[in-house]
Design an enzyme around this catalytic site. Sequence first.
Site, PDB file in Angstrom:
ATOM      1  N   THR A 199      59.257  21.292 -77.410  1.00 37.44           N
ATOM      2  CA  THR A 199      59.024  22.148 -78.587  1.00 37.44           C
ATOM      3  C   THR A 199      59.694  21.582 -79.839  1.00 37.44           C
ATOM      4  OG1 THR A 199      60.995  23.497 -78.230  1.00 37.44           O
ATOM      5  CG2 THR A 199      58.941  24.196 -77.124  1.00 37.44           C
ATOM      6  N   HIS A 213      70.020  24.223 -73.440  1.00 34.64           N
ATOM      7  CA  HIS A 213      70.258  24.536 -74.841  1.00 34.64           C
ATOM      8  C   HIS A 213      69.551  25.849 -75.169  1.00 34.64           C
ATOM      9  CE1 HIS A 213      66.392  22.420 -74.816  1.00 34.64           C
ATOM     10  NE2 HIS A 213      66.084  23.299 -75.757  1.00 34.64           N
ATOM     11  N   GLU A 257      61.130  31.098 -78.527  1.00 38.39           N
ATOM     12  CA  GLU A 257      60.000  30.185 -78.789  1.00 38.39           C
ATOM     13  C   GLU A 257      58.743  30.744 -78.130  1.00 38.39           C
ATOM     14  OE1 GLU A 257      61.502  25.982 -78.115  1.00 38.39           O
ATOM     15  OE2 GLU A 257      61.350  26.205 -80.289  1.00 38.39           O
ATOM     16  N   HIS A 279      67.498  28.457 -78.372  1.00 34.13           N
ATOM     17  CA  HIS A 279      66.797  28.651 -79.642  1.00 34.13           C
ATOM     18  C   HIS A 279      67.004  30.120 -80.017  1.00 34.13           C
ATOM     19  CE1 HIS A 279      64.471  24.840 -79.118  1.00 34.13           C
ATOM     20  NE2 HIS A 279      64.635  25.147 -77.847  1.00 34.13           N
ATOM     21  N   HIS A 309      70.657  20.564 -84.088  1.00 29.89           N
ATOM     22  CA  HIS A 309      69.452  21.390 -83.924  1.00 29.89           C
ATOM     23  C   HIS A 309      69.741  22.622 -83.064  1.00 29.89           C
ATOM     24  CE1 HIS A 309      67.406  17.901 -85.529  1.00 29.89           C
ATOM     25  NE2 HIS A 309      67.774  17.166 -84.500  1.00 29.89           N
ATOM     26  N   HIS A 323      66.714  27.093 -72.577  1.00 33.35           N
ATOM     27  CA  HIS A 323      65.887  26.054 -71.942  1.00 33.35           C
ATOM     28  C   HIS A 323      66.741  25.178 -71.049  1.00 33.35           C
ATOM     29  CE1 HIS A 323      62.695  26.361 -75.349  1.00 33.35           C
ATOM     30  NE2 HIS A 323      62.521  27.275 -74.399  1.00 33.35           N
TER      31      HIS A 323
HETATM   32  C1  LIG Z   1      64.018  10.514 -77.242  1.00 36.08           C
HETATM   33  C2  LIG Z   1      64.898  11.668 -76.837  1.00 36.08           C
HETATM   34  C3  LIG Z   1      64.206  12.994 -77.065  1.00 36.08           C
HETATM   35  C4  LIG Z   1      65.119  14.140 -76.732  1.00 36.08           C
HETATM   36  C5  LIG Z   1      64.399  15.460 -76.925  1.00 36.08           C
HETATM   37  O1  LIG Z   1      64.556  16.203 -75.717  1.00 36.08           O
HETATM   38  C6  LIG Z   1      64.072  17.485 -75.665  1.00 36.08           C
HETATM   39  C7  LIG Z   1      63.423  18.081 -76.733  1.00 36.08           C
HETATM   40  C8  LIG Z   1      62.957  19.402 -76.616  1.00 36.08           C
HETATM   41  C9  LIG Z   1      63.156  20.090 -75.426  1.00 36.08           C
HETATM   42  S1  LIG Z   1      62.584  21.748 -75.273  1.00 36.08           S
HETATM   43  N1  LIG Z   1      63.005  22.597 -76.529  1.00 36.08           N
HETATM   44  O2  LIG Z   1      61.133  21.640 -75.223  1.00 36.08           O
HETATM   45  O3  LIG Z   1      63.190  22.281 -74.060  1.00 36.08           O
HETATM   46  C10 LIG Z   1      63.799  19.484 -74.349  1.00 36.08           C
HETATM   47  C11 LIG Z   1      64.264  18.172 -74.469  1.00 36.08           C
HETATM   48 ZN   LIG Z   2      64.273  24.048 -76.210  1.00 38.20          ZN
END
Ligand SMILES: CCCCCOc1ccc(S(N)(=O)=O)cc1
Ligand SMILES: [Zn+2]
Length: 260
Positions: A198, A94, A106, A96, A64, A119
């Site tokens: 997000t 990470h 975003e 986007h 992703h 992020h």
């Molecule tokens: C069950 C494990 C889920 C992992 C997902 O973790 C995330 C997902 C999105 C973001 S963000 N784009 O909103 O920064 C940060 C961490």
């Molecule tokens: Zn993110």
Amino acid sequence: MSAEWGYLPSNGPATWAATYPIANGHKQSPIDIVTAHTTHKTYLPHLKLKYHPSDSIALLNNGHTIEVTFVDDANTSTLTGGPITGTYRLAQFHFHWGSSDDHGSEHTVNKAKFPAELHLVHWNGKYPSFKEALNHPDGVAVVGVFLKIGAANPNLQKILDNVAAIQTKGEQISFPNYDAHTLLPHSLEFWTYGGSLTTPPLSECVTWIVLQDPISVSSAQMAEFRSLKFNAAGETACCMQDNYRPTQNLSERKVHRSTL
Ligand SMILES: CCCCCOc1ccc(S(N)(=O)=O)cc1
Ligand SMILES: [Zn+2]
């Protein structure tokens, strides 16, 4: 719809609600930040980001985005101050980005889009794990940093120099001694609001802290981000780009700012 969520027409943001109904919740992220509607919150402490380069572990392509992971089993690389209470641990950062330099972030500011957004993901150390923190409204704090086209960024280049080694989903390399602090702009002035992850699971557990100042990235560096692939090795090549969620309704929420 293909099993795993993604950013293609077949599995992208418009399809996520089928599996993650919270996608239609009232505290979803990202949002458009209308600066004239933000309110100054008095007595907001300064943001304190204390990152140890020795905590960085790996650089990975998770299918992703491109992500740098950190040791988070102690309060060593931490976020304190700003709008949050307590100590949050840096778990990963990470990015986007878009398929061209005129979009990809975003969050947007007065509807303006940036080519990319960083992020830095932190979770509240009062919970036993990141996964548990996802179940609580004060579980996660993400610092968002806009990338703006300008001079090539040598600190981003230390990451981009390795994209050839993690071209496809699931590939990762050891990535020690990376100082996440070098990716922050000079000013830590911010906007903040209560929102969500997000990407799936879209949990409404995030205190968003979006920095008002961007960091620079060159157009050539943006092309290097786009050389990554969503697909796993051996699958049809699919450029990793437009891996951003569109902005969501603010609903009853207020956005605060650290500046007067
Ligand atoms: C069950 C494990 C889920 C992992 C997902 O973790 C995330 C997902 C999105 C973001 S963000 N784009 O909103 O920064 C940060 C961490
Ligand atoms: Zn993110």
